[in-house]
Design a protein around this motif. Structure first.
Motif, short mmCIF file in Angstrom:
data_model
loop_
_atom_site.label_atom_id
_atom_site.label_comp_id
_atom_site.label_asym_id
_atom_site.label_seq_id
_atom_site.Cartn_x
_atom_site.Cartn_y
_atom_site.Cartn_z
N MET A 1 -8.91 5.00 11.15
CA MET A 1 -8.18 5.04 10.03
C MET A 1 -7.81 3.88 9.19
N THR A 2 -8.06 3.64 7.95
CA THR A 2 -7.81 2.52 7.26
C THR A 2 -6.25 2.28 6.90
N PRO A 3 -5.81 1.04 7.30
CA PRO A 3 -4.44 0.63 7.20
C PRO A 3 -4.02 0.69 5.82
N ALA A 4 -2.72 1.14 5.51
CA ALA A 4 -2.04 1.08 4.23
C ALA A 4 -1.78 -0.33 3.67
N GLY B 1 -8.37 -10.65 6.19
CA GLY B 1 -8.74 -10.91 7.50
C GLY B 1 -9.44 -9.69 8.10
N GLY B 2 -9.87 -9.14 7.63
CA GLY B 2 -10.70 -7.87 8.22
C GLY B 2 -9.86 -6.51 8.57
N THR B 3 -8.52 -6.64 8.31
CA THR B 3 -7.97 -5.39 8.25
C THR B 3 -8.05 -4.33 7.43
N TYR B 4 -8.56 -4.52 6.37
CA TYR B 4 -8.85 -3.61 5.36
C TYR B 4 -10.22 -3.55 4.73
N THR B 5 -11.05 -2.63 4.88
CA THR B 5 -12.47 -2.46 4.37
C THR B 5 -12.46 -1.37 3.54
N PRO B 6 -12.23 -1.33 2.34
CA PRO B 6 -12.29 -0.10 1.37
C PRO B 6 -13.55 0.48 1.43
N SER B 7 -13.74 1.71 1.33
CA SER B 7 -15.17 2.34 0.83
C SER B 7 -15.49 2.32 -0.35
N ALA B 8 -16.68 2.54 -0.82
CA ALA B 8 -17.36 2.57 -2.29
C ALA B 8 -16.74 3.78 -2.97
N GLY B 9 -16.36 4.73 -2.23
CA GLY B 9 -15.69 6.00 -2.88
C GLY B 9 -14.12 5.38 -3.26
#
Length: 209
Positions: free
Chosen positions: A1-4, A38-46
């Motif tokens: 799950m991607t953090p907010a 710091g690697g905590t958030y990597t958004p998708s291309a979408g």
């Protein structure tokens, strides 16, 4: 799950600020966001490309196709919006730092809890292994004791039979040779055998060392 990490609408302005630093392709923007957080958030291309398309529609960025790569660049209008919303951008940066610290803290806490749980599981497993080892040792010890007892019983039978045979032979030979068998000798024999029997009983009743 991607953090907010970003609040609603903040990612749009942050993308604009990244392009304000230098033109960038989509993957580079995703990598930059990963590095900045710091690697905590990597958004998708979408997540990224629709926002870039929206910024292009608003005239805030342009895109240039270079072979198979599409490069995005900020426009003058985009720089003007960045200038107008400089205070908002500072708030986003501050919120981003706070979010990263919170996420990092949660990650550390999760790791610490996992380590505590692992140590507890290892300690439990070690205790179980010790109990099992003791049980196996007791079982092996009992088996060894039974084997030893049977061997000693056979040895005792042999000793008793040898003693009986020796005494009978001596007595019979003495009488056959004309010797006199006094009653006191038989009495002494009875007394000696009785003492030996009592000594065996006492030894059997004594606690094991």
């Amino acid at each position: 799950m991607t953090p907010a990490v970003f609040s609603h609408g903040d990612l749009r302005l942050y993308l604009l600020s990244l392009l304000g630093e230098a033109p960038q392709h989509g993957y580079g923007i995703i990598q930059a966001l990963t590095d900045r957080t710091g690697g905590t958030y990597t958004p998708s291309a979408g997540t990224i490309y629709p926002r870039l398309a929206k910024l292009e529609e608003e005239g805030l960025v342009t895109k240039t196709v270079e072979g198979r790569t599409t490069v995005y660049a900020i426009t003058d209008a985009g720089r003007a919006e960045l200038a107008d919303r400089a205070e908002d951008l500072v708030g986003i940066e501050q919120g981003l730092s706070d979010s990263i610290r919170l996420i990092a803290s949660e990650v550390r806490q999760s790791v610490q809890e996992a380590m505590r749980s692992l140590r507890a599981d290892l300690a439990t497993a070690e205790q179980e292994e010790r109990r099992s080892a003791k049980a196996r040792a007791r079982s092996a010890g009992m088996s060894d004791a039974r084997v030893t007892s049977r061997e000693n019983l056979q040895r005792a039978d042999a000793v008793i039979n040898a003693f009986r045979a020796r005494v009978r032979t001596d007595l019979r030979r003495h009488v056959a040779q004309g010797g006199v068998l006094e009653a006191s000798v038989v009495t002494d024999l009875e007394r000696a055998l009785d003492d030996a029997a009592h000594a065996v009983v006492r030894a059997l009743a004594a606690p094991a060392p």
